[in-house]
Design an enzyme around this catalytic site. Structure first.
Site, PDB file in Angstrom:
ATOM      1  N   GLY A 163       4.028  22.034  11.243  1.00 59.79           N
ATOM      2  CA  GLY A 163       5.258  21.298  11.527  1.00 59.79           C
ATOM      3  C   GLY A 163       6.418  21.752  10.664  1.00 59.79           C
ATOM      4  O   GLY A 163       6.300  22.694   9.868  1.00 59.79           O
TER       5      GLY A 163
ATOM      6  N   HIS B 189       0.833  -1.200   0.000  1.00 64.57           N
ATOM      7  CA  HIS B 189       0.000   0.000   0.000  1.00 64.57           C
ATOM      8  C   HIS B 189       0.871   1.255   0.000  1.00 64.57           C
ATOM      9  O   HIS B 189       1.828   1.344   0.759  1.00 64.57           O
ATOM     10  CB  HIS B 189      -0.902  -0.018   1.244  1.00 64.57           C
ATOM     11  CG  HIS B 189      -2.072   0.906   1.144  1.00 64.57           C
ATOM     12  ND1 HIS B 189      -1.951   2.273   1.175  1.00 64.57           N
ATOM     13  CD2 HIS B 189      -3.396   0.661   1.004  1.00 64.57           C
ATOM     14  CE1 HIS B 189      -3.150   2.818   1.069  1.00 64.57           C
ATOM     15  NE2 HIS B 189      -4.049   1.858   0.960  1.00 64.57           N
TER      16      HIS B 189
ATOM     17  N   HIS C 298      10.028  14.029   8.906  1.00 65.44           N
ATOM     18  CA  HIS C 298      10.530  13.377  10.116  1.00 65.44           C
ATOM     19  C   HIS C 298      11.400  12.198   9.646  1.00 65.44           C
ATOM     20  O   HIS C 298      10.979  11.463   8.748  1.00 65.44           O
ATOM     21  CB  HIS C 298       9.350  12.885  10.954  1.00 65.44           C
ATOM     22  CG  HIS C 298       9.732  12.310  12.280  1.00 65.44           C
ATOM     23  ND1 HIS C 298      10.313  11.076  12.413  1.00 65.44           N
ATOM     24  CD2 HIS C 298       9.624  12.807  13.536  1.00 65.44           C
ATOM     25  CE1 HIS C 298      10.535  10.830  13.695  1.00 65.44           C
ATOM     26  NE2 HIS C 298      10.124  11.876  14.401  1.00 65.44           N
ATOM     27  N   PRO C 299      12.578  12.006  10.211  1.00 68.13           N
ATOM     28  CA  PRO C 299      13.504  11.008   9.664  1.00 68.13           C
ATOM     29  C   PRO C 299      12.948   9.590   9.611  1.00 68.13           C
ATOM     30  O   PRO C 299      13.212   8.846   8.659  1.00 68.13           O
ATOM     31  CB  PRO C 299      14.713  11.076  10.617  1.00 68.13           C
ATOM     32  CG  PRO C 299      14.247  11.839  11.825  1.00 68.13           C
ATOM     33  CD  PRO C 299      13.156  12.750  11.344  1.00 68.13           C
ATOM     34  N   THR C 300      12.151   9.209  10.614  1.00 69.05           N
ATOM     35  CA  THR C 300      11.602   7.841  10.588  1.00 69.05           C
ATOM     36  C   THR C 300      10.093   7.805  10.383  1.00 69.05           C
ATOM     37  O   THR C 300       9.548   6.793   9.965  1.00 69.05           O
ATOM     38  CB  THR C 300      11.904   7.099  11.910  1.00 69.05           C
ATOM     39  OG1 THR C 300      11.399   7.887  13.001  1.00 69.05           O
ATOM     40  CG2 THR C 300      13.412   6.906  12.081  1.00 69.05           C
ATOM     41  N   ALA C 301       9.415   8.918  10.696  1.00 66.87           N
ATOM     42  CA  ALA C 301       7.944   8.910  10.654  1.00 66.87           C
ATOM     43  C   ALA C 301       7.384   9.622   9.425  1.00 66.87           C
ATOM     44  O   ALA C 301       6.167   9.651   9.220  1.00 66.87           O
ATOM     45  CB  ALA C 301       7.361   9.522  11.932  1.00 66.87           C
ATOM     46  N   GLY C 302       8.236  10.226   8.599  1.00 66.46           N
ATOM     47  CA  GLY C 302       7.777  10.818   7.348  1.00 66.46           C
ATOM     48  C   GLY C 302       6.849  12.000   7.531  1.00 66.46           C
ATOM     49  O   GLY C 302       7.141  12.931   8.287  1.00 66.46           O
TER      50      GLY C 302
END
Lengths: 300, 300
Positions: free
Chosen positions: A165, A84, A170-174
């Site tokens: 924001g 997805h 965000h580096p891991t959360a996009g």
């Protein structure tokens, strides 16, 4: 649970495999007064979790924010794969007005949630659907194009500056899309023909893209086991594009092919009002109020 | 309030004037877990109190019995006068299945309540409507004929031996009818004529008494301010005599007079299913379940 005002939220999280993480993400929706978890389902192929929750706006907001915080902490998009498309640990958060709340209330809630996600969790937020700040941002697929991997660059373009924001992923959360939308009604009308081209032709007439109803998406579908076809529709705002109107338009267009409507189906959940509107139309009921429904009195 | 099984009860008490007594009688419906007081209204001319309450069967039974005990103590029929016919301090107690309960459950509840009223409070009980033990006892008006004043003699006749309790009237509380019935739907269809005789003629065709629909009572009514007439119906079991069927039969009979249906109205409360059934019929929806209604999921 007695909820005098009901907002629905269907957050999508990018974790469909790790049961322990899934339970941790879902947990905030289980325990809070004024919030009720209706359903959650994870898909391992999609590697995605879809939660359906309802509640009074304020406790719902708090529960959603708590779950988002947990997801941002637990999900690492740099290691995520699945069928997805997704751009964030929390991919999309729609707020849907159900009872005694308006689309404006849902929009307000979306913006409150978006602002906190941006400021507190450092995840960039795109407002989408009815909350979009630009027509290009109404469509989730358009926002998400490029997915997590492409978003780091895309977000630097002035056209894709986030609404809340940091102007960087965000580096891991996009990144995440948050917005108000109306409840979707999945409604299919069956025709007494096996000719898919007829269903397709009708679908093109009734849908918005073809000059048809404003809040109608439609396509032709074959029901091979029954030897018939159907016009499969998504009604994205039943308060403006009523189920009965879509139904009658399909019937009208079918008539020119000598084809009749032989049934229909509602897929999944549907707000009570969407079907009550149909009863009101066909019976010609005057001055009816949803408060006359016995069950809605019990829910108060 | 989350009620997984919902029974409705509409007890009628013979006190419509003394506010203090009314509050004492209603009180048991306010405080019990699993019971929800929906409405109560007293009429001073009728000198009568009608309570509408819903709940899970067991707590509902306890609340009803508590209220009956209070009413038997507070109401003295030997001093009671009012326009509405009555035979007891508690005149009639119908139980109505609403959700996840059947007519059989309502019948069982009615008999449990009837037995306790007879044995504990010494008030004779006639089972009526769907709980009736004899066709002559289905109709409340037939049971109540003679009212409180005539009941002392009537009850001595073998044909009127009560189903529970002593074979003699309670000196101050008289007798009571208890039974299961289906929710009543009050539904009126408006016609584009001012000729009352047409509405009357149609009413006679569609109602049970005239050879029409089994669970339909009907009469013609004039809407003088609008210059039209209507067929006013009481549908006493919408699960068997559907609203849409009554509607279409009125339309069909009106056609012979060159008269059209120009609207309709639902009076008071209506169970959700009664209108969903209409939407299902007119749209031809296949395989629909009430669990697909978003709101019914929230109520669980």
């Amino acid at each position: 649970m007695a909820l005098s005002r009901i907002m629905e939220c269907v957050p999508n999280f990018s974790e469909g495999r790790d049961k322990e993480k899934i339970e941790k993400i879902v947990n905030p929706f289980r325990t809070r007064e004024g919030v009720k978890l209706l359903n959650y389902s994870n898909d391992e192929d999609h590697n995605r979790l879809v939660v359906t929750v309802v509640g009074e706006p304020e406790p719902l907001r708090e529960a959603v924010l708590e779950a988002v915080g947990i997801a941002v902490e637990l999900i690492d998009l740099t290691r995520h794969e699945g069928q997805h498309p997704r751009m964030g640990a929390v991919d999309v958060i729609p707020f849907i007005p159900i009872k005694n709340v308006t689309a404006e209330d849902a929009d307000k809630l979306a913006k409150e949630v978006g602002q906190v996600i941006g400021e507190k969790y450092g995840v960039p937020v795109f407002l989408y659907e009815k909350s979009a700040t630009h027509p290009d941002r109404e469509n989730l697929a358009k926002i998400r194009k490029g997915e997590f991997e492409g978003m780091a660059e895309k977000i630097k373009e002035p056209a894709w500056r986030p609404d809340f924001g940091p102007a960087a992923c965000h580096p891991t959360a996009g990144a995440v899309a948050v917005g108000a939308r109306m409840p979707l009604v999945a409604y299919n009308v069956n025709l007494n023909t096996g000719d898919l081209s007829i269903a397709d032709a009708i679908a093109k007439k009734v849908r918005f893209l073809g000059g048809g109803l404003r809040f109608c998406k439609a396509m032709g579908v074959e029901l091979t086991d029954r030897g018939i076809v159907q016009v499969s529709m998504n009604l994205t705002d039943f308060t403006k594009t009523a189920v009965y109107r879509a139904h009658e338009m399909v019937r009208m267009e079918a008539a020119r092919y000598g084809v009749s409507v032989v049934g229909s189906e509602v897929i999944g959940l549907v707000p009570m009002q969407a079907l009550i509107d149909c009863a009101e139309y066909y019976l010609g009921i005057e001055n009816f109020s949803i408060d006359q429904i016995l069950e809605s009195r019990i829910m108060e």
